[in-house]
Design a protein around this motif. Structure first.
Motif, PDB file in Angstrom:
ATOM      1  N   ARG A 141      43.088  30.717  39.145  1.00 12.66           N
ATOM      2  CA  ARG A 141      41.936  30.530  38.261  1.00 12.66           C
ATOM      3  C   ARG A 141      40.747  31.346  38.744  1.00 12.66           C
ATOM      4  NH1 ARG A 141      41.441  26.550  34.502  1.00 12.66           N
ATOM      5  NH2 ARG A 141      43.249  25.204  34.171  1.00 12.66           N
ATOM      6  N   PHE A 142      40.526  31.323  40.048  1.00 13.60           N
ATOM      7  CA  PHE A 142      39.383  32.063  40.601  1.00 13.60           C
ATOM      8  C   PHE A 142      39.503  33.556  40.291  1.00 13.60           C
ATOM      9  CE2 PHE A 142      37.713  34.756  43.955  1.00 13.60           C
ATOM     10  CZ  PHE A 142      36.378  34.395  43.962  1.00 13.60           C
ATOM     11  N   GLN A 143      40.651  34.132  40.574  1.00 14.11           N
ATOM     12  CA  GLN A 143      40.805  35.576  40.395  1.00 14.11           C
ATOM     13  C   GLN A 143      40.684  35.967  38.932  1.00 14.11           C
ATOM     14  OE1 GLN A 143      44.447  36.682  42.389  1.00 14.11           O
ATOM     15  NE2 GLN A 143      43.594  36.327  44.429  1.00 14.11           N
ATOM     16  N   GLU A 144      41.308  35.204  38.037  1.00 13.02           N
ATOM     17  CA  GLU A 144      41.183  35.535  36.623  1.00 13.02           C
ATOM     18  C   GLU A 144      39.748  35.338  36.139  1.00 13.02           C
ATOM     19  OE1 GLU A 144      42.772  34.117  32.236  1.00 13.02           O
ATOM     20  OE2 GLU A 144      44.071  33.729  33.975  1.00 13.02           O
ATOM     21  N   ALA A 145      39.102  34.251  36.575  1.00 14.21           N
ATOM     22  CA  ALA A 145      37.727  33.988  36.150  1.00 14.21           C
ATOM     23  C   ALA A 145      36.793  35.092  36.615  1.00 14.21           C
ATOM     24  CB  ALA A 145      37.261  32.639  36.694  1.00 14.21           C
ATOM     25  N   LEU A 146      36.989  35.591  37.828  1.00 12.74           N
ATOM     26  CA  LEU A 146      36.128  36.658  38.332  1.00 12.74           C
ATOM     27  C   LEU A 146      36.285  37.930  37.497  1.00 12.74           C
ATOM     28  CD1 LEU A 146      35.294  37.386  41.993  1.00 12.74           C
ATOM     29  CD2 LEU A 146      35.799  39.286  40.469  1.00 12.74           C
ATOM     30  N   HIS A 147      37.517  38.291  37.172  1.00 15.97           N
ATOM     31  CA  HIS A 147      37.737  39.476  36.332  1.00 15.97           C
ATOM     32  C   HIS A 147      37.108  39.290  34.947  1.00 15.97           C
ATOM     33  CE1 HIS A 147      40.155  41.632  39.165  1.00 15.97           C
ATOM     34  NE2 HIS A 147      41.159  40.761  39.158  1.00 15.97           N
ATOM     35  N   LEU A 148      37.218  38.085  34.409  1.00 16.21           N
ATOM     36  CA  LEU A 148      36.647  37.813  33.090  1.00 16.21           C
ATOM     37  C   LEU A 148      35.123  37.897  33.129  1.00 16.21           C
ATOM     38  CD1 LEU A 148      36.694  36.950  30.167  1.00 16.21           C
ATOM     39  CD2 LEU A 148      37.194  34.595  30.897  1.00 16.21           C
ATOM     40  N   ILE A 149      34.502  37.358  34.176  1.00 13.43           N
ATOM     41  CA  ILE A 149      33.038  37.417  34.298  1.00 13.43           C
ATOM     42  C   ILE A 149      32.565  38.866  34.388  1.00 13.43           C
ATOM     43  CG2 ILE A 149      31.125  36.889  35.867  1.00 13.43           C
ATOM     44  CD1 ILE A 149      32.618  34.222  36.462  1.00 13.43           C
ATOM     45  N   LYS A 150      33.244  39.677  35.199  1.00 17.02           N
ATOM     46  CA  LYS A 150      32.873  41.098  35.286  1.00 17.02           C
ATOM     47  C   LYS A 150      33.012  41.794  33.936  1.00 17.02           C
ATOM     48  CE  LYS A 150      33.977  43.633  38.834  1.00 17.02           C
ATOM     49  NZ  LYS A 150      34.761  44.309  39.894  1.00 17.02           N
ATOM     50  N   ALA A 151      34.065  41.448  33.197  1.00 19.83           N
ATOM     51  CA  ALA A 151      34.242  42.055  31.876  1.00 19.83           C
ATOM     52  C   ALA A 151      33.109  41.654  30.936  1.00 19.83           C
ATOM     53  CB  ALA A 151      35.591  41.645  31.290  1.00 19.83           C
ATOM     54  N   CYS A 152      32.690  40.389  31.017  1.00 14.58           N
ATOM     55  CA  CYS A 152      31.574  39.932  30.183  1.00 14.58           C
ATOM     56  C   CYS A 152      30.314  40.755  30.458  1.00 14.58           C
ATOM     57  CB  CYS A 152      31.279  38.464  30.456  1.00 14.58           C
ATOM     58  SG  CYS A 152      32.498  37.290  29.831  1.00 14.58           S
ATOM     59  N   TRP A 153      30.106  41.124  31.698  1.00 17.98           N
ATOM     60  CA  TRP A 153      28.896  41.853  32.077  1.00 17.98           C
ATOM     61  C   TRP A 153      28.979  43.347  31.760  1.00 17.98           C
ATOM     62  CZ3 TRP A 153      28.767  39.298  37.575  1.00 17.98           C
ATOM     63  CH2 TRP A 153      28.195  38.022  37.486  1.00 17.98           C
ATOM     64  N   THR A 154      30.171  43.897  31.688  1.00 17.15           N
ATOM     65  CA  THR A 154      30.290  45.361  31.647  1.00 17.15           C
ATOM     66  C   THR A 154      30.841  45.904  30.330  1.00 17.15           C
ATOM     67  OG1 THR A 154      32.467  45.219  32.714  1.00 17.15           O
ATOM     68  CG2 THR A 154      30.557  45.542  34.152  1.00 17.15           C
ATOM     69  N   GLU A 155      31.586  45.101  29.561  1.00 19.53           N
ATOM     70  CA  GLU A 155      32.151  45.594  28.309  1.00 19.53           C
ATOM     71  C   GLU A 155      31.044  45.721  27.257  1.00 19.53           C
ATOM     72  OE1 GLU A 155      34.957  46.730  27.293  1.00 19.53           O
ATOM     73  OE2 GLU A 155      36.144  46.412  29.115  1.00 19.53           O
ATOM     74  N   PRO A 156      30.800  46.928  26.734  1.00 18.87           N
ATOM     75  CA  PRO A 156      29.705  47.099  25.767  1.00 18.87           C
ATOM     76  C   PRO A 156      30.051  46.627  24.363  1.00 18.87           C
ATOM     77  CG  PRO A 156      30.790  49.203  26.148  1.00 18.87           C
ATOM     78  CD  PRO A 156      31.425  48.220  27.089  1.00 18.87           C
ATOM     79  N   GLN A 157      31.325  46.478  24.057  1.00 20.37           N
ATOM     80  CA  GLN A 157      31.759  46.062  22.730  1.00 20.37           C
ATOM     81  C   GLN A 157      32.400  44.668  22.798  1.00 20.37           C
ATOM     82  OE1 GLN A 157      31.157  47.793  19.902  1.00 20.37           O
ATOM     83  NE2 GLN A 157      30.073  49.282  21.196  1.00 20.37           N
ATOM     84  N   PRO A 158      32.364  43.936  21.687  1.00 19.62           N
ATOM     85  CA  PRO A 158      33.063  42.644  21.667  1.00 19.62           C
ATOM     86  C   PRO A 158      34.540  42.810  22.052  1.00 19.62           C
ATOM     87  CG  PRO A 158      31.676  42.877  19.729  1.00 19.62           C
ATOM     88  CD  PRO A 158      31.670  44.221  20.423  1.00 19.62           C
ATOM     89  N   PHE A 159      35.063  41.846  22.817  1.00 22.65           N
ATOM     90  CA  PHE A 159      36.457  41.922  23.250  1.00 22.65           C
ATOM     91  C   PHE A 159      37.064  40.527  23.270  1.00 22.65           C
ATOM     92  CE2 PHE A 159      34.054  41.024  27.059  1.00 22.65           C
ATOM     93  CZ  PHE A 159      34.873  40.236  27.848  1.00 22.65           C
ATOM     94  N   GLY A 160      38.380  40.454  23.224  1.00 20.62           N
ATOM     95  CA  GLY A 160      39.096  39.203  23.348  1.00 20.62           C
ATOM     96  C   GLY A 160      39.718  39.078  24.733  1.00 20.62           C
ATOM     97  N   TRP A 161      40.143  37.875  25.082  1.00 24.57           N
ATOM     98  CA  TRP A 161      40.756  37.638  26.399  1.00 24.57           C
ATOM     99  C   TRP A 161      41.907  36.656  26.238  1.00 24.57           C
ATOM    100  CZ3 TRP A 161      39.431  39.938  31.027  1.00 24.57           C
ATOM    101  CH2 TRP A 161      40.046  39.430  32.176  1.00 24.57           C
ATOM    102  N   GLN A 162      43.090  37.110  26.613  1.00 22.21           N
ATOM    103  CA  GLN A 162      44.274  36.259  26.586  1.00 22.21           C
ATOM    104  C   GLN A 162      44.893  36.247  27.976  1.00 22.21           C
ATOM    105  OE1 GLN A 162      45.415  34.301  24.026  1.00 22.21           O
ATOM    106  NE2 GLN A 162      43.505  34.908  23.011  1.00 22.21           N
TER     107      GLN A 162
END
Length: 365
Positions: A141-162
């Motif tokens: 959970r920690f590793q996936e959550a960290l990657h997701l948080i970084k994506a939230c901060w850096t992705e300039p366009q709307p994105f999905g997460w599965q």
């Protein structure tokens, strides 16, 4: 070298020890308000005397630290501290919604003008019960959550997460972090697996409540792994937390810690205030043989903690020497100093003295 001040928002009234979760029947709203205000006063002073960072953390269901949401406390600190960075060491991301964490930290970074440090933590095993999360899933959970948080901060366009643990149809956070590409990220690296993950993802590491030699071994492994991944960590990639009490004499510092330890044991274990008062006013402190033995044991434990670099205690000159030893062994760029023992004006004096007489020397290291 930079220095952070960590005030853990301890509840200062009587409360049970040795159990978790701690029952709320001894909770006093008045004492809780006073305890919160004391933390803000200490943080305000730390900012004024030159500490580089102010640290908040996440803990649940206990009076040791009344900070179940460090982001809320950090929000208050943005209005109290006008200069220092504010280090979130949590939040504990496996028990939280990562998108919400990313939003809140981005909001804090905006309110503070880009002064947030993002320590993303796994948390302690008991606290997974808080939100009914399986502890065996904590690393994944920690590793996936960290990657997701970084994506939230850096992705300039709307994105999905599965992912395995988190699924979101669409994400595009507002506000976004002031610091680009995102606030500095740190995580615990007490295990080889954590050190490898941090090195692979170019994340800073932190150590708390360990010994300096154990931290040094783990930091060496982290640095070796970073080299394998093509980069070299700077000193600022390593945080080391330990306790601190700065005093006019070395003996005063040790004596203060012995007193604080003894009083905490009495005050926190006795909900009967009349009994606690009677004990405190008796000859219990320092005169009977049993307490002399306890005090000798405490003195030995404190000296052992000094040797292990788990506490800085003594005069400014003594503490500077202790810090130089930590630098030689571990090489951290940031010391995170915990003010756990609450001694009223002595604690405020310790913070002020450290800021005036120790920080200038340490900043030059």
């Amino acid at each position: 070298m930079k220095v952070s001040l960590f005030c853990n928002t301890r509840y200062t009234g009587p409360a049970p020890q040795g159990v978790w979760p701690v029952p709320g029947d001894s909770y006093s709203p008045e004492i809780a308000v006073s305890s919160m205000n004391r933390t803000l006063d200490q943080m305000r002073l730390g900012d004024e005397v030159g500490f580089d960072w102010l640290t908040v953390a996440e803990h649940h269901f206990a009076p040791f630290s009344m900070s179940p949401n460090p982001n809320v406390l950090a929000g208050a600190l943005t209005q109290v501290a006008k200069r220092a960075k504010i280090a979130l060491l949590g939040p504990d991301i496996p028990v939280l919604n990562p998108v919400r964490v990313a939003e809140e930290i981005a909001m804090l970074d905006t309110i503070s003008g880009g002064r947030i440090v993002a320590g993303l933590m796994r948390g302690t095993p008991n606290e997974y019960v808080t939100y009914n999360i399986n502890p065996s899933e904590s690393r994944g959970r920690f590793q996936e959550a960290l990657h997701l948080i970084k994506a939230c901060w850096t992705e300039p366009q709307p994105f999905g997460w599965q992912g395995r643990y988190y699924q979101h149809r669409t994400i595009s956070i507002w506000p976004r972090p002031i610091q680009q590409p995102h606030p500095p990220i740190y995580m615990s690296a007490a295990t080889p697996e954590s050190g490898e993950f941090a090195a692979e993802n170019r994340i800073g590491i932190g150590f708390a409540f360990t010994t300096v030699h154990r931290a040094a071994a783990a930091a060496t492994y982290y640095r070796q792994q970073a080299e394998l991944h093509g980069w070299t960590p700077s000193p600022d990639h390593v945080i080391y937390r330990l306790a601190m009490h700065c005093t006019d004499t070395d003996e005063e510092g040790i004596e203060d810690l012995i007193q604080a330890s003894t009083q905490a044991t009495v005050g926190l274990s006795m909900t009967n205030k009349a009994l606690a008062k009677a004990v405190a006013e008796s000859s219990y402190y320092g005169r009977d043989a049993e307490n002399q033995i306890a005090r000798a044991k405490s003195r030995g434990e404190i000296k052992e903690r000094i040797e292990n670099a788990q506490v800085l205690v003594g005069t400014p000159k003594t503490i500077i020497a202790q810090i130089k030893r930590i630098k030689d062994i571990l090489g951290p760029g940031i010391l995170d100093l915990s003010i756990g023992a609450q001694m009223g004006q002595k604690t405020l004096k310790s913070i002020e003295m450290f800021g005036q007489k120790v920080l200038p020397e340490i900043h030059a290291l």
